[in-house]
Design a protein around this motif. Sequence first.
Motif, PDB file in Angstrom:
ATOM      1  N   THR A 181       0.851  -1.190   0.000  1.00 50.41           N
ATOM      2  CA  THR A 181       0.000   0.000   0.000  1.00 50.41           C
ATOM      3  C   THR A 181       0.889   1.242   0.000  1.00 50.41           C
ATOM      4  OG1 THR A 181      -0.036   0.201   2.405  1.00 50.41           O
ATOM      5  CG2 THR A 181      -1.713  -1.244   1.397  1.00 50.41           C
ATOM      6  N   PRO A 182       0.287   2.409  -0.199  1.00 51.67           N
ATOM      7  CA  PRO A 182       1.098   3.643  -0.081  1.00 51.67           C
ATOM      8  C   PRO A 182       1.759   3.759   1.285  1.00 51.67           C
ATOM      9  CG  PRO A 182      -0.985   4.122  -1.162  1.00 51.67           C
ATOM     10  CD  PRO A 182      -1.079   2.702  -0.688  1.00 51.67           C
ATOM     11  N   GLN A 183       1.052   3.321   2.308  1.00 53.63           N
ATOM     12  CA  GLN A 183       1.598   3.414   3.668  1.00 53.63           C
ATOM     13  C   GLN A 183       2.781   2.468   3.859  1.00 53.63           C
ATOM     14  OE1 GLN A 183      -1.760   3.072   2.999  1.00 53.63           O
ATOM     15  NE2 GLN A 183      -2.147   5.272   3.342  1.00 53.63           N
ATOM     16  N   SER A 184       2.665   1.242   3.331  1.00 52.67           N
ATOM     17  CA  SER A 184       3.728   0.250   3.545  1.00 52.67           C
ATOM     18  C   SER A 184       4.961   0.524   2.682  1.00 52.67           C
ATOM     19  CB  SER A 184       3.208  -1.163   3.258  1.00 52.67           C
ATOM     20  OG  SER A 184       2.936  -1.340   1.868  1.00 52.67           O
ATOM     21  N   THR A 185       4.759   1.207   1.545  1.00 56.22           N
ATOM     22  CA  THR A 185       5.880   1.465   0.631  1.00 56.22           C
ATOM     23  C   THR A 185       6.446   2.874   0.746  1.00 56.22           C
ATOM     24  OG1 THR A 185       4.378   2.183  -1.126  1.00 56.22           O
ATOM     25  CG2 THR A 185       4.963  -0.172  -1.064  1.00 56.22           C
ATOM     26  N   GLY A 189       0.114   7.375  -3.607  1.00 54.08           N
ATOM     27  CA  GLY A 189      -0.817   6.386  -4.131  1.00 54.08           C
ATOM     28  C   GLY A 189      -0.867   6.318  -5.645  1.00 54.08           C
ATOM     29  N   ASP A 190      -0.818   7.486  -6.304  1.00 53.94           N
ATOM     30  CA  ASP A 190      -0.884   7.480  -7.769  1.00 53.94           C
ATOM     31  C   ASP A 190       0.374   6.861  -8.376  1.00 53.94           C
ATOM     32  OD1 ASP A 190       0.417   9.695  -6.653  1.00 53.94           O
ATOM     33  OD2 ASP A 190       0.090  10.956  -8.404  1.00 53.94           O
ATOM     34  N   LYS A 191       1.501   7.009  -7.686  1.00 54.87           N
ATOM     35  CA  LYS A 191       2.746   6.421  -8.197  1.00 54.87           C
ATOM     36  C   LYS A 191       2.761   4.912  -7.990  1.00 54.87           C
ATOM     37  CE  LYS A 191       5.565  10.561  -7.851  1.00 54.87           C
ATOM     38  NZ  LYS A 191       6.848  11.167  -7.499  1.00 54.87           N
ATOM     39  N   LEU A 192       2.188   4.479  -6.884  1.00 53.66           N
ATOM     40  CA  LEU A 192       2.123   3.033  -6.631  1.00 53.66           C
ATOM     41  C   LEU A 192       1.253   2.353  -7.687  1.00 53.66           C
ATOM     42  CD1 LEU A 192       2.778   0.614  -4.814  1.00 53.66           C
ATOM     43  CD2 LEU A 192       0.729   1.164  -3.479  1.00 53.66           C
ATOM     44  N   VAL A 193       0.099   2.931  -7.977  1.00 54.59           N
ATOM     45  CA  VAL A 193      -0.782   2.369  -8.993  1.00 54.59           C
ATOM     46  C   VAL A 193      -0.123   2.428 -10.369  1.00 54.59           C
ATOM     47  CG1 VAL A 193      -3.007   2.648 -10.177  1.00 54.59           C
ATOM     48  CG2 VAL A 193      -2.890   2.839  -7.683  1.00 54.59           C
ATOM     49  N   GLY A 194       0.556   3.532 -10.662  1.00 53.40           N
ATOM     50  CA  GLY A 194       1.264   3.654 -11.940  1.00 53.40           C
ATOM     51  C   GLY A 194       2.355   2.614 -12.104  1.00 53.40           C
ATOM     52  N   LYS A 195       2.979   2.248 -11.013  1.00 54.54           N
ATOM     53  CA  LYS A 195       4.019   1.214 -11.040  1.00 54.54           C
ATOM     54  C   LYS A 195       3.449  -0.099 -11.568  1.00 54.54           C
ATOM     55  CE  LYS A 195       6.417  -1.632  -7.574  1.00 54.54           C
ATOM     56  NZ  LYS A 195       6.688  -1.772  -6.112  1.00 54.54           N
ATOM     57  N   TYR A 196       2.210  -0.408 -11.199  1.00 55.23           N
ATOM     58  CA  TYR A 196       1.612  -1.674 -11.641  1.00 55.23           C
ATOM     59  C   TYR A 196       1.037  -1.573 -13.054  1.00 55.23           C
ATOM     60  CZ  TYR A 196       2.777  -3.612  -7.222  1.00 55.23           C
ATOM     61  OH  TYR A 196       3.525  -4.072  -6.174  1.00 55.23           O
ATOM     62  N   TYR A 197       0.756  -0.371 -13.512  1.00 54.07           N
ATOM     63  CA  TYR A 197       0.380  -0.194 -14.917  1.00 54.07           C
ATOM     64  C   TYR A 197       1.576  -0.540 -15.803  1.00 54.07           C
ATOM     65  CZ  TYR A 197      -1.530   2.075 -19.113  1.00 54.07           C
ATOM     66  OH  TYR A 197      -2.004   2.336 -20.380  1.00 54.07           O
ATOM     67  N   TRP A 255      -6.367   5.579  -3.409  1.00 52.66           N
ATOM     68  CA  TRP A 255      -4.933   5.887  -3.311  1.00 52.66           C
ATOM     69  C   TRP A 255      -4.550   6.967  -4.329  1.00 52.66           C
ATOM     70  CZ3 TRP A 255      -2.975   0.100  -3.736  1.00 52.66           C
ATOM     71  CH2 TRP A 255      -3.325  -0.584  -2.558  1.00 52.66           C
ATOM     72  N   VAL A 256      -5.085   6.796  -5.537  1.00 52.11           N
ATOM     73  CA  VAL A 256      -4.757   7.731  -6.621  1.00 52.11           C
ATOM     74  C   VAL A 256      -5.283   9.125  -6.311  1.00 52.11           C
ATOM     75  CG1 VAL A 256      -5.091   8.265  -9.060  1.00 52.11           C
ATOM     76  CG2 VAL A 256      -4.661   5.908  -8.356  1.00 52.11           C
ATOM     77  N   TYR A 257      -6.533   9.214  -5.817  1.00 44.73           N
ATOM     78  CA  TYR A 257      -7.130  10.526  -5.544  1.00 44.73           C
ATOM     79  C   TYR A 257      -6.314  11.290  -4.506  1.00 44.73           C
ATOM     80  CZ  TYR A 257     -11.172   8.465  -7.895  1.00 44.73           C
ATOM     81  OH  TYR A 257     -11.991   7.844  -8.794  1.00 44.73           O
ATOM     82  N   THR A 258      -5.848  10.585  -3.482  1.00 49.34           N
ATOM     83  CA  THR A 258      -5.023  11.228  -2.453  1.00 49.34           C
ATOM     84  C   THR A 258      -3.727  11.762  -3.069  1.00 49.34           C
ATOM     85  OG1 THR A 258      -5.932   9.762  -0.755  1.00 49.34           O
ATOM     86  CG2 THR A 258      -3.877  10.898  -0.229  1.00 49.34           C
ATOM     87  N   GLY A 259      -3.143  10.972  -3.963  1.00 47.10           N
ATOM     88  CA  GLY A 259      -1.919  11.416  -4.646  1.00 47.10           C
ATOM     89  C   GLY A 259      -2.162  12.612  -5.541  1.00 47.10           C
ATOM     90  N   PHE A 260      -3.274  12.570  -6.297  1.00 45.36           N
ATOM     91  CA  PHE A 260      -3.613  13.696  -7.179  1.00 45.36           C
ATOM     92  C   PHE A 260      -3.785  14.982  -6.373  1.00 45.36           C
ATOM     93  CE2 PHE A 260      -5.767  11.138 -10.857  1.00 45.36           C
ATOM     94  CZ  PHE A 260      -4.521  10.702 -11.269  1.00 45.36           C
ATOM     95  N   GLU A 261      -4.481  14.892  -5.250  1.00 44.64           N
ATOM     96  CA  GLU A 261      -4.736  16.083  -4.431  1.00 44.64           C
ATOM     97  C   GLU A 261      -3.443  16.742  -3.994  1.00 44.64           C
ATOM     98  OE1 GLU A 261      -7.261  14.913  -1.217  1.00 44.64           O
ATOM     99  OE2 GLU A 261      -8.955  14.411  -2.535  1.00 44.64           O
TER     100      GLU A 261
END
Length: 611
Positions: A181-185, A189-197, A255-261
């Motif tokens: 998760t963003p917390q564990s890494t 959040g948006d970067k974590l999701v992008g990593k899996y894209y 996760w992404v929305y928090t990163g975008f904000e």
Amino acid sequence: MNIQDVLSEKVKEAIFTNFNVELPNVEFQPTRKDFEGDITIVVFPMLRFVKGNPERIGNQIGDYLQQHVEEVSGYNVVKGFLNVVISDAYYLRFFNTIKDIRNFGYKTNTSKEAIMVEYSSPNTNKPLHLGHIRNNLLGYSVAEIVKASGKKVYKTQIINDRGIHICKSMLAWQKYGKGETPQSTGLKGDKLVGKYYVAFDKTYKAEVTAMVAEGIAKEVAEKEAPILMEAQDMLRKWEAGDDEVVALWKKMNSWVYTGFEETYKNLGVDFDQLYFESNTYLLGKDVVADGLKKGVFYKKEDGSVWIDLTDEGLDEKIVLRSDGTAVYMTQDIGTAIQRVKDYPDVMGMVYTVGNEQDYHFKVLFLILKKLGFAWADQLHHLSYGMVDLPSGKMKSREGTVVDADDLMDDMTQTAAKIAQELGKLEDYSTEEKQELYKIIGLGALKYFILKVDPKKRILFNPEESVDFQGNTGPFIQYTYARIQSILRKAEELYLEGLENPAVQDTKQDLLDVTNEVGIQLGLHPKEKELIKQIQLFPETIKLAAENFSPALIANYTYDLVKEFNSFYQQVSILGETNDQKKMLRVQLSKKVGEVIQSAFLLLGIQVPERM
């Protein structure tokens, strides 16, 4: 009435008096630097209505203006151009009317109608990148400029939070994420999701390569790679409301929305209303059904619904598939209509979207007109070019994009390096320095992008953008800081005589700009040029709003700063011995600083008090 309106009226009078002809309009342009004059009247267009030699006509108009307009102190004619000299007294009167007006150039909103400006509109499978930065800066600035021109504005975005691209990130995280998760890494959040894209794309390409090696045709392999088939199955489950898939979708999107904000906050942009594609993708189907009844659309034998725009120079466009599912056009039709339902005062919309969608918006706007919506005439596509880097194009799937957060950090570091080389920050605390570096770095980034006409492609060079010379944000910020230094020194100069009431009165005049100055004095040519440049600000806002072009504001500000620096080099400000002159020059400097600050506010750029 401004001087151009006065001159226009009197030029028409001159033509009627001398030639008994009613002139429909008068064309003006700035006087060239190599000729004497302040405003140039172009005589050539008048020859359609008045027969004669353009120089003779120009002289007749000039004589009439000098006799009937008190602000005209002289003129000269060069071929078909009448260069009119405006008196110093006119410019001084103008200057004295604006000294105490806050937000000079801004109009108060008196309209009941509003404009909605859409920008950003990202996908929730990756972080924002350099292309998004240009989009956000353009949309935000246009919204602020339109607001300054006197209109009510709503800022909005539609977040693309559904579709196969979203499922690709979700599936890759499910397969390879091991619950991180963003917390564990510690990743946004948006970067974590992008990593899996990116991880999905690597697996997909490896599978396609392996299938091709086994003798399967590449076209077939690209459609039937196992991981792609799994992603498509996940999308079907999402659309069917599968609890497990929807729960994963909500978690990863949050996760992404928090990163975008966080990115939006750092970039200095905001929104009044968010729309989500997951809520809007079914909109528009009822409009299509209604349009079928009205004959706007037609149905083909396979059941698909189309509109024929060939008479308008376009083509036939599908709005509903044969299986009854909507296409993007259907959704955009429905979303536009929904926005007007949500905000009944909206009578126009601006879509900030890259130029690869030019055709899409031509079709969308035309369909909405054919459906009978009056506000469809007030729709505008703010089309903009790509942003390139010296290293080439960006590719999201391959993870080669320029991340927005990283770019903003890099700009701050670049600004720090250059500012430290220039020195002059010895008395700053560490926190003050860091804040200044951020203001300079972001100002450099924003100005570099916004000074270019939106339609043009940009080659972004970070080092070039942070140059303290030339048409850059830091150069303008430095000039603003120089003006603030002049004002501080002016205050110090008069504080030295604080015990002397007479001196204190002069200080009040000098710093609080409450009294008229210079009316009995002639203007230095540089003072006059500076006042003329200030006078252009309201019209520049109006033109920038009409053309949805922050570049007009940016380049106006650069011209103002160049004029101020020329003034600064050629006249003495605090060293002037005539108190009236000194007062004028300090107040003139103060007003230039205020206009710079106001103009940069429209671009979303801060100005530092010291540099």
